[in-house]
Scaffold this active site. Structure first.
Site, PDB file in Angstrom:
ATOM      1  N   ASP A 128       0.837  -1.209   0.000  1.00 32.20           N
ATOM      2  CA  ASP A 128       0.000   0.000   0.000  1.00 32.20           C
ATOM      3  C   ASP A 128       0.869   1.255   0.000  1.00 32.20           C
ATOM      4  OD1 ASP A 128      -1.369  -2.273   1.112  1.00 32.20           O
ATOM      5  OD2 ASP A 128      -2.909  -0.945   1.901  1.00 32.20           O
ATOM      6  N   HIS A 130      -1.047   4.571  -0.652  1.00 34.93           N
ATOM      7  CA  HIS A 130      -2.069   5.503  -0.169  1.00 34.93           C
ATOM      8  C   HIS A 130      -1.758   6.982  -0.396  1.00 34.93           C
ATOM      9  CE1 HIS A 130      -5.104   2.914   1.490  1.00 34.93           C
ATOM     10  NE2 HIS A 130      -4.195   2.175   2.114  1.00 34.93           N
ATOM     11  N   ASP A 157      -3.937  -0.254  -3.547  1.00 30.35           N
ATOM     12  CA  ASP A 157      -4.155   0.867  -2.633  1.00 30.35           C
ATOM     13  C   ASP A 157      -3.210   2.024  -2.956  1.00 30.35           C
ATOM     14  OD1 ASP A 157      -6.220  -0.485  -1.469  1.00 30.35           O
ATOM     15  OD2 ASP A 157      -5.469  -0.319   0.584  1.00 30.35           O
ATOM     16  N   HIS A 190      -9.081  -0.209  -2.053  1.00 30.43           N
ATOM     17  CA  HIS A 190      -9.405   1.214  -2.163  1.00 30.43           C
ATOM     18  C   HIS A 190      -9.583   1.669  -3.608  1.00 30.43           C
ATOM     19  CE1 HIS A 190      -9.331   3.015   1.903  1.00 30.43           C
ATOM     20  NE2 HIS A 190      -8.766   1.851   2.178  1.00 30.43           N
ATOM     21  N   HIS A 241      -3.596  -8.189  -3.109  1.00 27.31           N
ATOM     22  CA  HIS A 241      -3.735  -7.148  -2.089  1.00 27.31           C
ATOM     23  C   HIS A 241      -4.193  -7.708  -0.749  1.00 27.31           C
ATOM     24  CE1 HIS A 241      -4.231  -3.202  -0.396  1.00 27.31           C
ATOM     25  NE2 HIS A 241      -5.442  -3.543   0.004  1.00 27.31           N
TER      26      HIS A 241
END
Length: 458
Positions: A128, A130, A157, A190, A241
Protein backbone atom coordinates in the site's frame (compact mmCIF):
# COMPACT_ATOMS: atom_id res chain seq x y z
CA UNK A 1 8.99 24.44 -23.38
CA UNK A 2 10.30 25.18 -19.93
CA UNK A 3 7.72 27.24 -18.09
CA UNK A 4 8.21 29.66 -15.26
CA UNK A 5 6.60 29.34 -11.87
CA UNK A 6 3.39 31.26 -11.12
CA UNK A 7 4.09 34.74 -9.79
CA UNK A 8 2.58 33.93 -6.42
CA UNK A 9 4.14 30.50 -6.08
CA UNK A 10 6.51 29.66 -3.23
CA UNK A 11 10.14 28.96 -4.05
CA UNK A 12 10.72 25.94 -6.25
CA UNK A 13 11.79 22.68 -4.62
CA UNK A 14 15.39 21.47 -4.75
CA UNK A 15 16.87 21.61 -8.23
CA UNK A 16 17.99 18.02 -8.49
CA UNK A 17 16.71 14.56 -7.70
CA UNK A 18 19.71 14.08 -5.43
CA UNK A 19 18.72 17.10 -3.32
CA UNK A 20 15.13 15.96 -3.05
CA UNK A 21 15.79 12.36 -2.19
CA UNK A 22 18.41 13.28 0.38
CA UNK A 23 15.55 14.48 2.62
CA UNK A 24 14.53 10.87 3.22
CA UNK A 25 16.46 8.39 5.23
CA UNK A 26 18.27 5.60 3.48
CA UNK A 27 16.49 2.29 3.53
CA UNK A 28 17.71 -0.63 5.55
CA UNK A 29 17.56 -4.15 4.24
CA UNK A 30 18.12 -7.73 5.23
CA UNK A 31 20.63 -8.05 2.42
CA UNK A 32 22.19 -6.05 -0.38
CA UNK A 33 19.75 -4.07 -2.48
CA UNK A 34 19.68 -3.60 -6.25
CA UNK A 35 21.68 -0.63 -7.47
CA UNK A 36 19.85 2.69 -7.46
CA UNK A 37 20.17 4.95 -10.52
CA UNK A 38 22.81 7.61 -10.31
CA UNK A 39 21.67 11.12 -9.53
CA UNK A 40 21.06 13.13 -12.64
CA UNK A 41 20.92 16.92 -12.29
CA UNK A 42 17.68 18.47 -13.49
CA UNK A 43 16.57 22.03 -14.08
CA UNK A 44 14.93 23.92 -11.24
CA UNK A 45 11.53 23.58 -12.87
CA UNK A 46 10.03 20.69 -14.81
CA UNK A 47 8.77 21.12 -18.32
CA UNK A 48 5.16 22.22 -17.87
CA UNK A 49 2.45 22.11 -18.94
CA UNK A 50 2.99 18.49 -19.83
CA UNK A 51 2.05 17.60 -23.40
CA UNK A 52 1.24 14.20 -24.84
CA UNK A 53 4.00 13.08 -27.25
CA UNK A 54 3.18 13.76 -30.90
CA UNK A 55 3.79 10.13 -31.78
CA UNK A 56 1.85 8.91 -28.74
CA UNK A 57 4.86 6.98 -27.44
CA UNK A 58 6.17 7.69 -23.94
CA UNK A 59 9.85 7.60 -23.08
CA UNK A 60 11.80 7.66 -19.83
CA UNK A 61 12.33 11.43 -20.01
CA UNK A 62 8.58 12.02 -20.26
CA UNK A 63 7.84 9.82 -17.25
CA UNK A 64 10.61 11.21 -15.06
CA UNK A 65 9.56 14.75 -15.99
CA UNK A 66 6.02 13.84 -14.88
CA UNK A 67 7.41 12.65 -11.55
CA UNK A 68 9.40 15.84 -11.10
CA UNK A 69 6.41 17.97 -12.13
CA UNK A 70 4.17 16.32 -9.55
CA UNK A 71 6.78 16.72 -6.81
CA UNK A 72 7.29 20.39 -7.73
CA UNK A 73 3.55 21.09 -7.90
CA UNK A 74 2.97 19.51 -4.48
CA UNK A 75 5.24 22.17 -2.98
CA UNK A 76 4.86 25.17 -5.26
CA UNK A 77 1.22 25.58 -6.31
CA UNK A 78 -2.24 25.09 -4.79
CA UNK A 79 -3.89 21.73 -5.58
CA UNK A 80 -6.51 23.48 -7.73
CA UNK A 81 -3.79 24.52 -10.17
CA UNK A 82 -2.76 20.96 -11.04
CA UNK A 83 -4.46 21.25 -14.49
CA UNK A 84 -1.85 23.88 -15.35
CA UNK A 85 0.74 21.12 -14.90
CA UNK A 86 -1.19 18.17 -16.37
CA UNK A 87 -4.06 19.35 -18.60
CA UNK A 88 -7.23 17.25 -18.67
CA UNK A 89 -6.66 16.22 -22.30
CA UNK A 90 -3.24 14.79 -21.46
CA UNK A 91 -4.59 13.07 -18.36
CA UNK A 92 -7.31 11.50 -20.51
CA UNK A 93 -4.74 10.20 -22.97
CA UNK A 94 -2.63 8.67 -20.21
CA UNK A 95 -5.54 6.97 -18.44
CA UNK A 96 -7.06 5.68 -21.67
CA UNK A 97 -3.76 4.28 -22.93
CA UNK A 98 -3.08 2.56 -19.60
CA UNK A 99 -6.64 1.26 -19.34
CA UNK A 100 -6.39 -0.46 -22.72
CA UNK A 101 -3.29 -2.31 -21.50
CA UNK A 102 -4.70 -3.22 -18.10
CA UNK A 103 -8.06 -4.50 -19.33
CA UNK A 104 -6.30 -6.96 -21.64
CA UNK A 105 -4.34 -8.54 -18.80
CA UNK A 106 -5.67 -11.67 -17.07
CA UNK A 107 -7.00 -11.67 -13.52
CA UNK A 108 -3.75 -13.24 -12.37
CA UNK A 109 -0.73 -12.03 -14.34
CA UNK A 110 2.24 -14.36 -14.64
CA UNK A 111 5.73 -12.93 -14.54
CA UNK A 112 7.98 -15.59 -15.95
CA UNK A 113 10.52 -16.35 -18.63
CA UNK A 114 8.00 -15.56 -21.35
CA UNK A 115 7.59 -12.14 -19.73
CA UNK A 116 11.31 -11.46 -19.93
CA UNK A 117 12.23 -12.71 -16.45
CA UNK A 118 15.79 -13.97 -16.76
CA UNK A 119 18.76 -14.78 -14.54
CA UNK A 120 19.82 -11.12 -14.44
CA UNK A 121 16.38 -9.86 -13.40
CA UNK A 122 15.13 -8.50 -10.09
CA UNK A 123 11.50 -8.15 -9.00
CA UNK A 124 10.45 -5.38 -6.64
CA UNK A 125 7.15 -5.89 -4.79
CA UNK A 126 5.44 -2.83 -3.29
CA UNK A 127 2.55 -2.72 -0.81
CA UNK A 128 0.00 0.00 0.00
CA UNK A 129 1.17 3.54 -0.78
CA UNK A 130 -2.07 5.50 -0.17
CA UNK A 131 -1.35 8.75 -1.96
CA UNK A 132 1.97 9.41 -0.20
CA UNK A 133 3.65 10.82 -3.29
CA UNK A 134 6.98 11.77 -1.78
CA UNK A 135 7.49 8.35 -0.22
CA UNK A 136 6.64 6.69 -3.54
CA UNK A 137 9.20 8.87 -5.31
CA UNK A 138 11.79 7.91 -2.73
CA UNK A 139 10.92 4.22 -3.04
CA UNK A 140 11.32 4.30 -6.81
CA UNK A 141 14.65 6.04 -6.46
CA UNK A 142 15.84 3.70 -3.72
CA UNK A 143 14.81 0.47 -5.44
CA UNK A 144 15.88 1.67 -8.89
CA UNK A 145 13.47 2.71 -11.62
CA UNK A 146 11.75 0.03 -13.69
CA UNK A 147 14.12 -1.28 -16.35
CA UNK A 148 14.61 -4.24 -18.65
CA UNK A 149 16.14 -6.18 -15.74
CA UNK A 150 14.00 -4.69 -12.95
CA UNK A 151 10.34 -5.63 -12.65
CA UNK A 152 7.83 -3.99 -10.32
CA UNK A 153 4.66 -5.46 -8.86
CA UNK A 154 2.51 -2.91 -7.03
CA UNK A 155 0.02 -4.56 -4.70
CA UNK A 156 -2.79 -1.99 -4.77
CA UNK A 157 -4.16 0.87 -2.63
CA UNK A 158 -2.65 3.74 -4.59
CA UNK A 159 -5.27 6.28 -3.50
CA UNK A 160 -7.21 7.51 -0.43
CA UNK A 161 -6.10 8.89 2.92
CA UNK A 162 -2.96 10.56 1.52
CA UNK A 163 -3.17 13.92 -0.23
CA UNK A 164 -1.66 12.92 -3.57
CA UNK A 165 -3.55 9.78 -4.58
CA UNK A 166 -4.24 11.13 -8.05
CA UNK A 167 -0.60 11.95 -8.73
CA UNK A 168 0.56 8.59 -7.38
CA UNK A 169 -1.92 6.68 -9.53
CA UNK A 170 -1.11 8.68 -12.67
CA UNK A 171 2.66 8.35 -12.36
CA UNK A 172 2.34 4.58 -11.88
CA UNK A 173 0.07 4.45 -14.94
CA UNK A 174 2.79 6.31 -16.85
CA UNK A 175 5.37 3.68 -15.87
CA UNK A 176 2.89 1.00 -16.92
CA UNK A 177 2.43 2.57 -20.34
CA UNK A 178 6.17 2.99 -20.76
CA UNK A 179 7.06 -0.55 -19.65
CA UNK A 180 3.91 -2.70 -19.78
CA UNK A 181 5.84 -5.96 -19.34
CA UNK A 182 8.01 -4.71 -16.50
CA UNK A 183 5.48 -2.84 -14.37
CA UNK A 184 2.41 -4.61 -13.00
CA UNK A 185 -0.33 -2.75 -11.15
CA UNK A 186 -2.69 -4.90 -9.10
CA UNK A 187 -5.94 -3.71 -7.62
CA UNK A 188 -6.43 -2.84 -3.96
CA UNK A 189 -9.66 -2.58 -2.02
CA UNK A 190 -9.41 1.21 -2.16
CA UNK A 191 -9.57 1.16 -5.95
CA UNK A 192 -13.36 1.16 -5.69
CA UNK A 193 -16.18 3.69 -5.57
CA UNK A 194 -17.29 3.03 -2.03
CA UNK A 195 -13.82 3.51 -0.55
CA UNK A 196 -12.85 6.55 -2.63
CA UNK A 197 -16.13 8.24 -1.67
CA UNK A 198 -15.29 7.89 2.04
CA UNK A 199 -11.50 8.17 2.29
CA UNK A 200 -10.84 11.24 0.19
CA UNK A 201 -9.94 10.37 -3.39
CA UNK A 202 -13.23 11.57 -4.92
CA UNK A 203 -12.97 14.91 -3.12
CA UNK A 204 -9.26 15.16 -3.97
CA UNK A 205 -9.97 14.84 -7.68
CA UNK A 206 -12.82 17.36 -7.47
CA UNK A 207 -10.55 19.84 -5.68
CA UNK A 208 -7.74 19.48 -8.18
CA UNK A 209 -9.73 19.43 -11.41
CA UNK A 210 -12.74 21.56 -10.52
CA UNK A 211 -15.42 21.50 -13.22
CA UNK A 212 -13.65 18.53 -14.85
CA UNK A 213 -13.39 16.67 -11.54
CA UNK A 214 -16.36 14.36 -12.12
CA UNK A 215 -15.03 13.49 -15.55
CA UNK A 216 -11.54 12.71 -14.22
CA UNK A 217 -12.97 10.67 -11.33
CA UNK A 218 -15.07 8.56 -13.71
CA UNK A 219 -12.02 7.92 -15.88
CA UNK A 220 -10.08 6.73 -12.84
CA UNK A 221 -12.92 4.47 -11.71
CA UNK A 222 -13.05 2.90 -15.16
CA UNK A 223 -9.33 2.28 -14.98
CA UNK A 224 -9.68 0.70 -11.53
CA UNK A 225 -11.98 -1.93 -13.04
CA UNK A 226 -9.20 -3.08 -15.36
CA UNK A 227 -6.56 -3.62 -12.70
CA UNK A 228 -5.61 -7.32 -12.36
CA UNK A 229 -6.27 -9.02 -9.04
CA UNK A 230 -3.10 -11.04 -8.48
CA UNK A 231 0.25 -12.11 -9.86
CA UNK A 232 2.47 -15.18 -9.80
CA UNK A 233 6.18 -14.45 -9.99
CA UNK A 234 8.55 -17.08 -11.39
CA UNK A 235 6.00 -19.76 -10.58
CA UNK A 236 6.94 -19.42 -6.89
CA UNK A 237 5.38 -16.27 -5.43
CA UNK A 238 1.69 -15.35 -5.30
CA UNK A 239 0.86 -11.69 -4.68
CA UNK A 240 -2.53 -10.10 -4.10
CA UNK A 241 -3.73 -7.15 -2.09
CA UNK A 242 -5.82 -9.02 0.49
CA UNK A 243 -4.78 -12.58 -0.17
CA UNK A 244 -6.60 -15.88 -0.52
CA UNK A 245 -10.18 -16.49 -1.61
CA UNK A 246 -13.01 -18.99 -1.42
CA UNK A 247 -14.00 -21.55 -4.00
CA UNK A 248 -17.44 -22.09 -5.44
CA UNK A 249 -19.26 -25.31 -6.19
CA UNK A 250 -21.18 -25.37 -9.47
CA UNK A 251 -24.58 -27.02 -9.28
CA UNK A 252 -26.49 -27.57 -12.53
CA UNK A 253 -29.96 -26.20 -12.96
CA UNK A 254 -32.73 -28.16 -14.67
CA UNK A 255 -31.93 -29.08 -18.25
CA UNK A 256 -33.82 -26.98 -20.73
CA UNK A 257 -36.41 -28.76 -22.84
CA UNK A 258 -35.42 -26.75 -25.88
CA UNK A 259 -33.28 -28.61 -28.37
CA UNK A 260 -29.54 -27.90 -28.39
CA UNK A 261 -29.82 -25.76 -25.25
CA UNK A 262 -26.81 -26.25 -22.95
CA UNK A 263 -27.16 -26.91 -19.25
CA UNK A 264 -26.77 -23.71 -17.23
CA UNK A 265 -24.57 -23.92 -14.16
CA UNK A 266 -25.36 -21.65 -11.25
CA UNK A 267 -22.37 -21.35 -8.93
CA UNK A 268 -23.36 -21.33 -5.28
CA UNK A 269 -21.27 -21.52 -2.16
CA UNK A 270 -22.30 -24.57 -0.16
CA UNK A 271 -19.46 -24.21 2.35
CA UNK A 272 -16.26 -22.26 2.77
CA UNK A 273 -13.52 -23.97 0.81
CA UNK A 274 -10.25 -22.59 -0.48
CA UNK A 275 -10.47 -21.32 -4.05
CA UNK A 276 -8.28 -22.36 -6.96
CA UNK A 277 -6.24 -20.39 -9.45
CA UNK A 278 -8.56 -21.72 -12.14
CA UNK A 279 -11.52 -20.12 -10.37
CA UNK A 280 -9.57 -16.91 -9.90
CA UNK A 281 -8.91 -16.79 -13.64
CA UNK A 282 -12.65 -17.01 -14.39
CA UNK A 283 -13.87 -14.42 -11.86
CA UNK A 284 -15.40 -11.22 -13.20
CA UNK A 285 -13.13 -8.48 -11.93
CA UNK A 286 -14.63 -5.59 -13.91
CA UNK A 287 -16.94 -4.52 -11.11
CA UNK A 288 -16.68 -1.06 -9.64
CA UNK A 289 -17.41 -2.26 -6.11
CA UNK A 290 -16.37 -5.91 -5.64
CA UNK A 291 -19.38 -7.71 -4.15
CA UNK A 292 -19.67 -9.30 -0.73
CA UNK A 293 -22.84 -11.18 -1.71
CA UNK A 294 -23.92 -13.25 -4.70
CA UNK A 295 -21.99 -15.58 -7.00
CA UNK A 296 -19.01 -13.34 -7.83
CA UNK A 297 -17.28 -13.29 -4.44
CA UNK A 298 -13.69 -13.98 -5.48
CA UNK A 299 -12.75 -10.35 -6.32
CA UNK A 300 -13.99 -9.18 -2.93
CA UNK A 301 -12.11 -11.97 -1.18
CA UNK A 302 -8.86 -11.25 -3.00
CA UNK A 303 -9.05 -7.55 -2.12
CA UNK A 304 -10.41 -7.64 1.44
CA UNK A 305 -9.36 -10.89 3.18
CA UNK A 306 -6.92 -11.10 6.08
CA UNK A 307 -4.77 -13.86 7.60
CA UNK A 308 -5.39 -15.31 11.04
CA UNK A 309 -3.55 -17.58 13.44
CA UNK A 310 -6.72 -19.65 13.76
CA UNK A 311 -6.88 -22.61 11.34
CA UNK A 312 -9.54 -22.75 8.67
CA UNK A 313 -11.63 -20.31 6.65
CA UNK A 314 -14.22 -18.03 8.21
CA UNK A 315 -16.11 -14.86 7.24
CA UNK A 316 -14.22 -11.64 7.90
CA UNK A 317 -16.84 -10.19 10.25
CA UNK A 318 -14.74 -7.19 11.26
CA UNK A 319 -14.61 -5.91 7.69
CA UNK A 320 -17.97 -7.26 6.58
CA UNK A 321 -16.44 -8.63 3.39
CA UNK A 322 -13.82 -11.22 2.53
CA UNK A 323 -12.38 -14.02 4.63
CA UNK A 324 -10.04 -14.85 7.46
CA UNK A 325 -7.71 -17.74 6.66
CA UNK A 326 -5.37 -19.72 8.87
CA UNK A 327 -1.90 -21.24 8.47
CA UNK A 328 -3.41 -24.50 7.25
CA UNK A 329 -4.96 -22.66 4.29
CA UNK A 330 -1.64 -21.00 3.52
CA UNK A 331 0.04 -24.41 3.52
CA UNK A 332 -2.69 -25.93 1.36
CA UNK A 333 -2.46 -23.16 -1.24
CA UNK A 334 1.35 -23.13 -1.37
CA UNK A 335 1.61 -26.90 -1.61
CA UNK A 336 -1.11 -27.26 -4.24
CA UNK A 337 0.60 -24.85 -6.62
CA UNK A 338 4.22 -25.53 -5.65
CA UNK A 339 4.64 -21.99 -4.35
CA UNK A 340 7.04 -20.68 -1.72
CA UNK A 341 5.62 -17.28 -0.79
CA UNK A 342 2.38 -15.39 -0.49
CA UNK A 343 2.93 -11.62 -0.41
CA UNK A 344 -0.13 -9.57 0.46
CA UNK A 345 -0.72 -6.07 1.82
CA UNK A 346 -3.96 -4.44 3.04
CA UNK A 347 -3.10 -4.01 6.74
CA UNK A 348 -1.25 -0.96 7.98
CA UNK A 349 -0.18 -0.06 11.51
CA UNK A 350 -3.69 1.11 12.42
CA UNK A 351 -5.28 -2.21 11.45
CA UNK A 352 -2.55 -4.25 13.16
CA UNK A 353 -2.85 -2.14 16.31
CA UNK A 354 -6.32 -3.62 16.73
CA UNK A 355 -5.14 -7.23 16.34
CA UNK A 356 -3.42 -9.03 19.18
CA UNK A 357 -2.90 -12.21 17.20
CA UNK A 358 -0.49 -10.80 14.60
CA UNK A 359 2.62 -8.64 14.71
CA UNK A 360 2.62 -4.87 14.27
CA UNK A 361 3.65 -3.01 11.14
CA UNK A 362 6.49 -0.95 12.60
CA UNK A 363 9.04 -2.14 10.02
CA UNK A 364 6.65 -2.08 7.04
CA UNK A 365 6.26 -5.86 6.86
CA UNK A 366 5.42 -8.91 8.95
CA UNK A 367 5.83 -12.64 8.44
CA UNK A 368 2.42 -13.93 9.49
CA UNK A 369 2.59 -17.65 8.68
CA UNK A 370 5.58 -19.95 8.52
CA UNK A 371 4.49 -23.35 7.25
CA UNK A 372 6.18 -26.38 5.75
CA UNK A 373 5.90 -25.16 2.16
CA UNK A 374 6.83 -21.52 2.73
CA UNK A 375 5.73 -18.21 4.22
CA UNK A 376 2.95 -15.64 4.20
CA UNK A 377 4.12 -12.01 4.29
CA UNK A 378 2.16 -8.79 4.76
CA UNK A 379 3.86 -5.82 3.07
CA UNK A 380 3.01 -2.16 3.67
CA UNK A 381 4.85 0.62 1.82
CA UNK A 382 3.40 3.82 3.33
CA UNK A 383 5.68 5.05 6.14
CA UNK A 384 4.40 7.30 8.95
CA UNK A 385 0.87 6.27 8.00
CA UNK A 386 -1.76 7.59 7.72
CA UNK A 387 -0.78 11.06 6.59
CA UNK A 388 -3.67 12.54 8.58
CA UNK A 389 -4.49 10.91 11.87
CA UNK A 390 -6.88 11.69 14.68
CA UNK A 391 -4.75 10.37 17.52
CA UNK A 392 -2.04 12.48 19.10
CA UNK A 393 0.52 9.67 19.05
CA UNK A 394 1.44 8.67 15.52
CA UNK A 395 2.51 5.14 14.66
CA UNK A 396 5.70 6.40 12.99
CA UNK A 397 5.91 3.11 11.12
CA UNK A 398 8.46 2.47 8.43
CA UNK A 399 7.43 1.49 4.94
CA UNK A 400 8.99 -1.46 3.14
CA UNK A 401 9.40 -3.09 -0.22
CA UNK A 402 10.63 -6.56 -1.13
CA UNK A 403 13.23 -7.54 -3.70
CA UNK A 404 13.12 -11.03 -5.20
CA UNK A 405 16.37 -12.15 -6.80
CA UNK A 406 17.42 -15.02 -9.06
CA UNK A 407 17.77 -17.86 -9.48
CA UNK A 408 14.45 -18.84 -7.87
CA UNK A 409 12.94 -15.45 -6.91
CA UNK A 410 11.48 -17.02 -3.77
CA UNK A 411 13.67 -15.56 -1.01
CA UNK A 412 12.39 -12.15 0.11
CA UNK A 413 14.90 -9.39 0.76
CA UNK A 414 13.22 -6.73 2.89
CA UNK A 415 14.00 -3.02 2.55
CA UNK A 416 12.51 -0.80 5.24
CA UNK A 417 12.56 2.98 4.90
CA UNK A 418 11.38 5.99 6.85
CA UNK A 419 9.05 8.69 5.59
CA UNK A 420 10.33 11.62 3.58
CA UNK A 421 10.66 14.58 5.92
CA UNK A 422 9.22 18.03 5.35
CA UNK A 423 6.10 16.68 3.69
CA UNK A 424 4.22 19.64 2.18
CA UNK A 425 1.36 20.90 4.32
CA UNK A 426 -2.04 20.31 2.79
CA UNK A 427 -5.60 19.98 4.00
CA UNK A 428 -7.07 16.49 4.22
CA UNK A 429 -9.70 15.43 1.72
CA UNK A 430 -11.77 13.45 4.22
CA UNK A 431 -12.89 13.90 7.81
CA UNK A 432 -10.11 11.86 9.37
CA UNK A 433 -11.35 12.63 12.90
CA UNK A 434 -14.72 11.02 12.24
CA UNK A 435 -13.81 8.31 9.72
CA UNK A 436 -12.20 5.19 11.18
CA UNK A 437 -8.52 4.69 10.39
CA UNK A 438 -8.85 1.06 9.32
CA UNK A 439 -11.41 -0.35 6.93
CA UNK A 440 -13.35 -2.10 9.69
CA UNK A 441 -17.08 -1.45 9.78
CA UNK A 442 -17.10 0.45 6.50
CA UNK A 443 -20.80 0.76 5.64
CA UNK A 444 -20.56 -0.56 2.10
CA UNK A 445 -24.19 -1.69 1.95
CA UNK A 446 -25.50 1.86 2.31
CA UNK A 447 -23.29 2.95 -0.58
CA UNK A 448 -24.52 0.37 -3.09
CA UNK A 449 -27.36 2.48 -4.55
CA UNK A 450 -24.86 5.23 -5.36
CA UNK A 451 -22.53 2.97 -7.30
CA UNK A 452 -25.19 1.13 -9.23
CA UNK A 453 -22.67 -1.61 -9.77
CA UNK A 454 -23.45 -4.04 -6.95
CA UNK A 455 -24.58 -7.47 -8.00
CA UNK A 456 -27.65 -9.04 -6.48
CA UNK A 457 -27.44 -12.45 -4.83
CA UNK A 458 -28.01 -15.46 -7.03
Amino acid sequence: MLSSAPATAPPAPPSSDEDFFSTASTSTSSDSKPPSPSATPSSALPQIPIAWPDDGVLNVSWVTNLMQAFEWASRAIPPSELPSVLPVKVLDKLVLTASKILHKEPNCVKIEENSGLVSESRVVVVGDVHGQLHDVLFLLRDAGFPADDRFFVFNGDYVDRGAWGLEVFLLLLAWKVLMPHRVYLLRGNHESKYCTAVYGFEKEVATKYGDSGKHVYRKCLGCFEGLPLASIIAGKVYTAHGGLFRGTVATPSKRSKKKNRKVVHNPVVTSLILGSLEELAKARRSVLDPPWEGPNLIPGDVLWSDPSVTPGLSPNKERGIGLLWGPDCTEEFLKKYNLKLIIRSHEGPDARDKRSDLKGMGEGYTIDHIVESGKLITLFSAPDYPQFQATETRYKNKGAYIVLEPPHFDTPIFHSFEAVTQRPKVNPYYDFEEVIDSDEELDMVSMVPESGEQETPA
